[in-house]
Design a protein around this motif. Structure first.
Motif, PDB file in Angstrom:
ATOM      1  N   GLN A 211      63.414 -25.182  33.853  1.00 46.78           N
ATOM      2  CA  GLN A 211      62.160 -24.039  33.209  1.00 46.78           C
ATOM      3  C   GLN A 211      63.512 -22.457  33.782  1.00 46.78           C
TER       4      GLN A 211
ATOM      5  N   GLU B  91      54.621 -33.593  48.207  1.00 41.15           N
ATOM      6  CA  GLU B  91      54.094 -34.607  47.561  1.00 41.15           C
ATOM      7  C   GLU B  91      55.144 -36.227  48.180  1.00 41.15           C
TER       8      GLU B  91
ATOM      9  N   ASP C  53      59.232 -28.513  32.205  1.00 41.81           N
ATOM     10  CA  ASP C  53      59.583 -29.105  33.227  1.00 41.81           C
ATOM     11  C   ASP C  53      60.199 -28.029  34.027  1.00 41.81           C
ATOM     12  N   PRO C  54      60.073 -27.652  35.581  1.00 40.73           N
ATOM     13  CA  PRO C  54      59.675 -26.642  36.077  1.00 40.73           C
ATOM     14  C   PRO C  54      61.855 -26.583  36.493  1.00 40.73           C
ATOM     15  N   VAL C  55      62.160 -27.655  36.421  1.00 39.58           N
ATOM     16  CA  VAL C  55      63.970 -27.492  36.928  1.00 39.58           C
ATOM     17  C   VAL C  55      64.385 -26.797  35.559  1.00 39.58           C
TER      18      VAL C  55
ATOM     19  N   ILE D 238      62.839 -19.994  42.035  1.00 39.73           N
ATOM     20  CA  ILE D 238      61.936 -21.226  41.588  1.00 39.73           C
ATOM     21  C   ILE D 238      62.341 -22.738  41.745  1.00 39.73           C
ATOM     22  N   LEU D 239      64.057 -23.188  41.854  1.00 34.83           N
ATOM     23  CA  LEU D 239      63.757 -24.271  42.342  1.00 34.83           C
ATOM     24  C   LEU D 239      63.791 -24.236  43.335  1.00 34.83           C
TER      25      LEU D 239
ATOM     26  N   VAL E  69      57.732 -27.850  47.436  1.00 33.43           N
ATOM     27  CA  VAL E  69      56.586 -29.196  46.529  1.00 33.43           C
ATOM     28  C   VAL E  69      56.936 -30.609  46.443  1.00 33.43           C
ATOM     29  N   HIS E  70      57.707 -30.790  45.596  1.00 33.30           N
ATOM     30  CA  HIS E  70      58.173 -32.398  45.450  1.00 33.30           C
ATOM     31  C   HIS E  70      58.261 -32.729  46.775  1.00 33.30           C
TER      32      HIS E  70
ATOM     33  N   THR F 219      61.476 -23.935  45.403  1.00 34.54           N
ATOM     34  CA  THR F 219      59.528 -24.096  45.694  1.00 34.54           C
ATOM     35  C   THR F 219      59.703 -25.354  44.796  1.00 34.54           C
ATOM     36  N   VAL F 220      59.656 -25.921  44.012  1.00 35.04           N
ATOM     37  CA  VAL F 220      59.778 -26.708  43.265  1.00 35.04           C
ATOM     38  C   VAL F 220      60.539 -28.016  44.162  1.00 35.04           C
ATOM     39  N   ARG F 221      61.619 -28.723  44.646  1.00 36.98           N
ATOM     40  CA  ARG F 221      62.108 -29.111  45.777  1.00 36.98           C
ATOM     41  C   ARG F 221      60.572 -28.931  47.170  1.00 36.98           C
TER      42      ARG F 221
END
Length: 90
Positions: A29, A79, A25-27, A68-69, A75-76, A71-73
């Motif tokens: 991670q 989507e 899980d990226p978060v 990273i957080l 991308v989420h 970027t994940v936010r």
């Protein structure tokens, strides 16, 4: 005494690095990566490299996990935006 501290710091670094590699899980991670940065900073401090430890503390424990957080936010968010747009063909 210092040899024992070095061994402990190395073991802590090895455990956190393994946990970072095995986390999917990226978060989570990003959180484990921050802990890895802290353990590396501790290792560098024990090895008497305080300048490298401070750099690792800033970059490895704070900036990289934050990027990273973010970027994940993003991308989420993209989507979910794409799912709501009917003009987007898959």
């Amino acid at each position: 005494m210092t040899d024992a501290l070095i061994v402990i710091a190395l073991l802590l670094t090895a455990v956190t690095a393994t946990a970072a590699a095995l986390t999917r899980d990226p978060v989570r991670q990003a959180a484990v990566l921050a802990l890895l940065g802290l353990s590396l900073a501790l290792l560098f401090t024990v090895l008497q490299a305080p300048d490298v430890a401070l750099s690792q503390l800033g970059v490895g424990s704070a900036i990289t996990p934050l990027l990273i957080l973010l970027t994940v936010r993003r991308v989420h968010r993209e989507e979910h935006t794409d799912e709501r747009r009917p003009d987007r063909a898959e």
